[in-house]
Structures are given as C-alpha cells and as structure tokens.
Scaffold this active site. Structure first.
Site, PDB file in Angstrom:
ATOM      1  N   TYR A 129      -4.187  20.592  25.590  1.00 10.56           N
ATOM      2  CA  TYR A 129      -5.206  19.605  25.221  1.00 10.56           C
ATOM      3  C   TYR A 129      -6.597  20.240  25.114  1.00 10.56           C
ATOM      4  CZ  TYR A 129      -8.413  15.669  26.270  1.00 10.56           C
ATOM      5  OH  TYR A 129      -9.433  14.764  26.282  1.00 10.56           O
ATOM      6  N   ASN A 183       2.709  29.580  26.552  1.00  9.38           N
ATOM      7  CA  ASN A 183       4.177  29.568  26.678  1.00  9.38           C
ATOM      8  C   ASN A 183       4.782  28.234  26.255  1.00  9.38           C
ATOM      9  OD1 ASN A 183       3.624  27.858  28.789  1.00  9.38           O
ATOM     10  ND2 ASN A 183       4.377  29.226  30.407  1.00  9.38           N
ATOM     11  N   ASP A 241       4.048  34.233  28.160  1.00 12.94           N
ATOM     12  CA  ASP A 241       3.436  33.944  29.445  1.00 12.94           C
ATOM     13  C   ASP A 241       2.170  34.767  29.704  1.00 12.94           C
ATOM     14  OD1 ASP A 241       5.004  32.453  31.900  1.00 12.94           O
ATOM     15  OD2 ASP A 241       3.348  33.780  32.509  1.00 12.94           O
ATOM     16  N   SER A 294     -12.390  23.342  37.744  1.00 14.98           N
ATOM     17  CA  SER A 294     -12.277  21.884  37.811  1.00 14.98           C
ATOM     18  C   SER A 294     -13.180  21.301  38.884  1.00 14.98           C
ATOM     19  CB  SER A 294     -10.817  21.546  38.149  1.00 14.98           C
ATOM     20  OG  SER A 294     -10.702  20.185  38.453  1.00 14.98           O
ATOM     21  N   ALA A 295     -13.595  20.069  38.664  1.00 20.15           N
ATOM     22  CA  ALA A 295     -14.344  19.328  39.684  1.00 20.15           C
ATOM     23  C   ALA A 295     -13.465  19.071  40.906  1.00 20.15           C
ATOM     24  CB  ALA A 295     -14.828  18.006  39.111  1.00 20.15           C
ATOM     25  N   TYR A 328      -3.221  21.677  43.598  1.00 14.23           N
ATOM     26  CA  TYR A 328      -3.811  22.031  42.292  1.00 14.23           C
ATOM     27  C   TYR A 328      -5.258  22.498  42.460  1.00 14.23           C
ATOM     28  CZ  TYR A 328      -6.335  21.268  37.936  1.00 14.23           C
ATOM     29  OH  TYR A 328      -7.176  21.416  36.855  1.00 14.23           O
ATOM     30  N   LYS A 333      -7.368  26.388  41.972  1.00 15.64           N
ATOM     31  CA  LYS A 333      -8.613  26.672  41.226  1.00 15.64           C
ATOM     32  C   LYS A 333      -9.629  27.353  42.149  1.00 15.64           C
ATOM     33  CE  LYS A 333      -7.375  25.001  37.256  1.00 15.64           C
ATOM     34  NZ  LYS A 333      -7.271  25.857  36.069  1.00 15.64           N
ATOM     35  N   PHE A 372     -15.329  18.146  34.546  1.00 13.46           N
ATOM     36  CA  PHE A 372     -15.090  16.851  35.174  1.00 13.46           C
ATOM     37  C   PHE A 372     -13.943  16.165  34.408  1.00 13.46           C
ATOM     38  CE2 PHE A 372     -18.035  16.350  38.744  1.00 13.46           C
ATOM     39  CZ  PHE A 372     -18.492  17.657  38.760  1.00 13.46           C
ATOM     40  N   ASN A 373     -14.004  14.906  34.030  1.00  9.50           N
ATOM     41  CA  ASN A 373     -12.817  14.245  33.447  1.00  9.50           C
ATOM     42  C   ASN A 373     -12.909  14.197  31.922  1.00  9.50           C
ATOM     43  OD1 ASN A 373     -11.333  13.029  35.933  1.00  9.50           O
ATOM     44  ND2 ASN A 373     -13.506  12.617  36.246  1.00  9.50           N
ATOM     45  N   LYS A 388      -4.451  -1.976  36.290  1.00  7.74           N
ATOM     46  CA  LYS A 388      -4.678  -2.119  37.735  1.00  7.74           C
ATOM     47  C   LYS A 388      -5.977  -1.437  38.158  1.00  7.74           C
ATOM     48  CE  LYS A 388       0.082  -2.587  39.122  1.00  7.74           C
ATOM     49  NZ  LYS A 388       1.319  -1.861  39.192  1.00  7.74           N
ATOM     50  N   ASP A 427      -7.514   8.278  47.475  1.00  7.52           N
ATOM     51  CA  ASP A 427      -8.554   8.119  46.463  1.00  7.52           C
ATOM     52  C   ASP A 427      -9.931   8.118  47.110  1.00  7.52           C
ATOM     53  OD1 ASP A 427      -7.609   8.298  43.971  1.00  7.52           O
ATOM     54  OD2 ASP A 427      -7.557   6.148  43.520  1.00  7.52           O
TER      55      ASP A 427
HETATM   56  N1  LIG Z   1      -7.372  17.834  31.708  1.00  8.31           N
HETATM   57  C1  LIG Z   1      -8.174  17.750  32.754  1.00  8.31           C
HETATM   58  O1  LIG Z   1      -8.487  16.648  33.212  1.00  8.31           O
HETATM   59  C2  LIG Z   1      -8.746  19.005  33.385  1.00  8.31           C
HETATM   60  C3  LIG Z   1      -9.842  18.887  34.259  1.00  8.31           C
HETATM   61  C4  LIG Z   1     -10.350  20.046  34.851  1.00  8.31           C
HETATM   62  C5  LIG Z   1      -9.801  21.296  34.553  1.00  8.31           C
HETATM   63  N2  LIG Z   1      -8.725  21.369  33.701  1.00  8.31           N
HETATM   64  C6  LIG Z   1      -8.151  22.687  33.422  1.00  8.31           C
HETATM   65  O2  LIG Z   1      -8.233  22.924  32.030  1.00  8.31           O
HETATM   66  C7  LIG Z   1      -7.139  23.744  31.603  1.00  8.31           C
HETATM   67  C8  LIG Z   1      -6.431  23.079  30.455  1.00  8.31           C
HETATM   68  O3  LIG Z   1      -5.929  21.822  30.899  1.00  8.31           O
HETATM   69  P1  LIG Z   1      -5.264  20.789  29.879  1.00  8.31           P
HETATM   70  O4  LIG Z   1      -5.624  19.426  30.329  1.00  8.31           O
HETATM   71  O5  LIG Z   1      -5.556  21.196  28.490  1.00  8.31           O
HETATM   72  O6  LIG Z   1      -3.725  21.020  30.209  1.00  8.31           O
HETATM   73  P2  LIG Z   1      -2.504  21.248  29.196  1.00  8.31           P
HETATM   74  O7  LIG Z   1      -1.275  21.137  30.016  1.00  8.31           O
HETATM   75  O8  LIG Z   1      -2.644  20.365  28.013  1.00  8.31           O
HETATM   76  O9  LIG Z   1      -2.749  22.752  28.740  1.00  8.31           O
HETATM   77  C9  LIG Z   1      -2.339  23.870  29.501  1.00  8.31           C
HETATM   78  C10 LIG Z   1      -1.716  24.855  28.528  1.00  8.31           C
HETATM   79  O10 LIG Z   1      -1.372  26.040  29.220  1.00  8.31           O
HETATM   80  C11 LIG Z   1      -0.051  26.444  28.839  1.00  8.31           C
HETATM   81  N3  LIG Z   1       0.463  27.211  29.971  1.00  8.31           N
HETATM   82  C12 LIG Z   1       0.687  26.790  31.240  1.00  8.31           C
HETATM   83  N4  LIG Z   1       1.124  27.805  32.002  1.00  8.31           N
HETATM   84  C13 LIG Z   1       1.185  28.906  31.195  1.00  8.31           C
HETATM   85  C14 LIG Z   1       1.553  30.266  31.387  1.00  8.31           C
HETATM   86  N5  LIG Z   1       1.979  30.717  32.595  1.00  8.31           N
HETATM   87  N6  LIG Z   1       1.498  31.121  30.342  1.00  8.31           N
HETATM   88  C15 LIG Z   1       1.085  30.685  29.120  1.00  8.31           C
HETATM   89  N7  LIG Z   1       0.726  29.415  28.872  1.00  8.31           N
HETATM   90  C16 LIG Z   1       0.770  28.530  29.899  1.00  8.31           C
HETATM   91  C17 LIG Z   1       0.677  25.148  28.551  1.00  8.31           C
HETATM   92  O11 LIG Z   1       1.797  25.300  27.696  1.00  8.31           O
HETATM   93  C18 LIG Z   1      -0.429  24.327  27.900  1.00  8.31           C
HETATM   94  O12 LIG Z   1      -0.467  24.535  26.500  1.00  8.31           O
HETATM   95  C19 LIG Z   1      -6.275  23.958  32.849  1.00  8.31           C
HETATM   96  O13 LIG Z   1      -6.614  25.185  33.419  1.00  8.31           O
HETATM   97  C20 LIG Z   1      -6.685  22.816  33.748  1.00  8.31           C
HETATM   98  O14 LIG Z   1      -6.472  23.123  35.098  1.00  8.31           O
HETATM   99  C21 LIG Z   1      -8.194  20.261  33.111  1.00  8.31           C
END
Ligand SMILES: NC(=O)c1ccc[n+]([C@@H]2O[C@H](COP(=O)([O-])OP(=O)(O)OC[C@H]3O[C@@H](n4cnc5c(N)ncnc54)[C@H](O)[C@@H]3O)[C@@H](O)[C@H]2O)c1
Length: 339
Positions: A11, A32, A50, A117-118, A141, A145, A169-170, A205, A290
């Site tokens: 994402y 991956n 990976d 991350s926050a 999780y 981080k 953040f979010n 909810k 929460d």
């Molecule tokens: N979405 C949130 O709310 C949020 C908030 C704070 C931080 N983050 C961080 O942002 C980053 C992206 O999050 P996201 O929401 O896009 O998640 P996501 O699951 O959509 O994306 C993570 C991607 O990493 C790939 N991946 C996971 N492990 C792997 C590995 N060992 N080797 C290669 N590829 C791998 C997955 O296939 C996926 O495409 C993450 O590090 C997450 O911790 C996300």
C-alpha cells in the site's frame, strides 16, 4: 536518480514509488508479494523476492549500480497479527532488516529511508507527539520498529550508513491517479471499518466514549498516503543536506502525520459530509488495550524536510472511497456473468 524501494508492491511502498516516478526518480522494486499486489508493480522495474536474500540483492545492485538510496517499506504490518505470531514479526521485520543492512553496506548503498511508525511511542496521554516523546511500543509489531530504529542508530554511528526513519501516523486514501491503494479486505483502522459498515448497511461500532478527549471518543492522526509519499521524495531530495556523507550526524527520526487529531465522532461527521448521508453507529465499550490517542507534531518535518501535509481529512476519505469503488468495480468484472 534511482532508488531501491523494498515493499514497493504494498500500500505505502507502491504510493511512494508512484510519487518517485512523478518526481523523475526511478524506483526499483523488491517485494516478495506476501501481502503486496503484482498489479501495483506491473509498469515498474520489479524483483520478486525477499529483502533478506543476499543473492537477490547482489543481482539487483549488479544490474542497477546507479541505485543511490533505499526506501525500506517491506515489513509485516498488522498489530493484531503480531500479537498472534510475534516470531514471524521479529523474523521479517528485524532479522531480515539486519540482512538487508549487510547487503546495502556490502554494495555501497549508504542512504536509507525507513518506514517507521507512531506505534513506537508510549501512549502516555500527551496529545501532540514530538520525536523526542517517550518510546514504549505496546505490541510486538511496534517493538520490531523500535528495534530496527535502534539498530540503524547504532550501525550508522560506526559505518558509512546514514538513515532517516520516517514515523508514519495513520495513512488513509490512495494515489490520486488511482495507480494503487489499500486492499479493501485488510482495513482494520477506523476509516476502513467505517467504509465497510456503510457499504454493507451495518452499524459502525464506536469503541469507547469516556476517553479524556473533546467528545470522549478516541483521537487518531489521519494522514493522506499521498502526502506521506511526498514526504519520502522530500527526504530523498534533502538527504545529503540533512545527513552529510562525511558529517558526524548520521541518523534522524521524523514524524509524518497530519499534525492534527480527529476523534472517532469527528471522523464520522467528516465521512457523512463526504458521502451526503448519515451512517448508522452503535456505541460499544472500549477495546482492551485501546488508548485515548494522539496526533503528530509535524514541526520537525517542516523544518528539516520542508514538508507539510496538503490534503485534508475529507480529501483522504474521498480518496479512500474512490479506491474502494474502483476495487469493487474490478471485483464485479472478475465475477463471471450469470447465464
Ligand atoms: N499502513 C499503516 O498504517 C502503517 C503505519 C505506520 C508504518 N507502516 C509501515 O509502512 C510499511 C508499509 O506498510 P503497508 O501498510 O504498505 O503494508 P503492506 O503490507 O501493504 O506492504 C508491505 C509490503 O512489503 C512486502 N514484504 C513484506 N515482507 C517482505 C520481505 N521479507 N521481503 C520482501 N517484501 C516483503 C509485502 O509483500 C508488501 O508488499 C511497513 O514497514 C509498515 O510497518 C504502515
């Protein structure tokens, strides 16, 4: 400029890669596809594999010796899953990040931007969280981080590595050109649940209404994922000015958020103003663990990166709805017509 984007099929990583493309920066994606989508990388330079694979990293750097920086988004990213299976989180998010770092050092790629991350901050009731706020993650999780950030600070102090950790953040919404977005089935945050409840005609909810906030419901900082992506481009552009190659300052952590919080009730009001109808809600008790919530202080991002969010909460809601509608349309096309 060319950058390695790990997790670039996910994402946030795919949105960051799109922002890079729009800024004239070429992303090389390593993912991956464990949770990412092949569709998000179809027009990109893409390596499926990976982040912990030394062989694959060697191939990538042999084929793209001009990669100047890495944006490390790849991770497992669900708080709930990390409680169920912490070992997988420590393996994917910590052990494989260690292997990635070794590879980056071996191939001379010394600029790293990290998706933090926050979730690393201790929830102690302080509303505007600055980067110097107390660290104290409450989930496996979040702790992965914290560990990764600590590792970067230590390694950058004793090697050519320089690291900017961006603490998100979010994130809400999608790429404005709808190249990618958050897969609908994985929405566990309030806006995702609100969209699902509204679409299925079931009550949303509201969990808890006795927090010490404006209206008693929890506060979150929702930041548009496109603003987040632009923050990465700003970090790439300012990297050497912020952390000079031969300077003593080699590690920096910066919040990326909207800089203002919205309560659950304010989120619902904003959602209703965007969709033009009331949504059904049901007040229930608070979820275990929460917290009242908080929002980001974004002063440091403004000062160091020249970045500030430009998109509003209603912009993020509209964008998330547009993405959900485009996903639903694709699903509809995939369902074979009844004969
Ligand atoms: N979405 C949130 O709310 C949020 C908030 C704070 C931080 N983050 C961080 O942002 C980053 C992206 O999050 P996201 O929401 O896009 O998640 P996501 O699951 O959509 O994306 C993570 C991607 O990493 C790939 N991946 C996971 N492990 C792997 C590995 N060992 N080797 C290669 N590829 C791998 C997955 O296939 C996926 O495409 C993450 O590090 C997450 O911790 C996300």
């Amino acid at each position: 400029m060319k950058v390695l984007v790990t997790g670039g099929a996910g994402y946030i990583g795919s949105t960051v890669a799109s922002a890079c493309v729009d800024a004239g920066i070429t992303p090389v994606i390593l993912d991956n596809l464990s949770t990412g989508s092949a569709e998000f990388v179809q027009d990109r330079i893409f390596y499926q594999g990976d982040v912990g694979s030394a062989g694959l990293l060697a191939r990538i750097f042999a084929e793209h010796p001009d990669i100047e920086a890495t944006i490390h988004c790849a991770a497992l990213a669900s708080v709930e899953d990390s409680v169920r299976d912490p070992l997988a989180y420590y393996r994917e998010n910590v052990a494989k990040t260690t292997a990635l770092l070794e590879g980056l050092l071996a191939h001379g790629c010394h600029r790293l931007i990290f998706s933090s991350s926050a979730a690393i901050y201790r929830a102690d009731g302080q509303p505007a969280i600055t980067e110097s706020a107390a660290i104290g993650a409450t989930s496996p999780y979040g702790r992965t981080k914290v560990m990764a950030e600590q590792m970067f600070a230590d390694v950058s102090a004793s090697s050519p590595l320089r690291v900017i950790s961006l603490r998100y953040f979010n994130p809400i919404g999608a790429d404005p050109r709808m190249r990618s977005g958050r897969p609908g089935g994985r929405s566990t945050h309030a806006l995702g649940l609100l969209i699902q409840a509204d679409q299925h005609g079931i009550p949303f909810k509201i969990m808890g209404n006795r927090y010490a906030t404006r209206d008693g419901t929890g506060v979150r900082d929702y930041v548009h994922v496109w603003d987040l992506a632009l923050g990465h481009v700003a970090a790439l552009r300012r990297f050497d000015a912020l952390l000079p190659p031969h300077g003593g300052h080699r590690y920096e952590a910066i919040n990326l958020g909207s800089g203002s919080g919205a309560t659950v009730r304010e989120l619902i009001t904003a959602f209703e103003s965007v969709v033009g109808h009331r949504v059904r809600v049901q007040q229930v008790g608070p979820r275990a663990g929460d917290v009242p919530g908080a929002y980001a202080s974004t002063d440091k991002a403004g000062e160091l990166l020249g970045w500030k969010p430009t998109l509003s909460l209603p912009d993020g809601i509209r964008s998330a709805l547009e993405w959900a509608a485009s996903e639903a349309a694709k699903q509809h096309l995939l369902v074979p017509a009844q004969t």
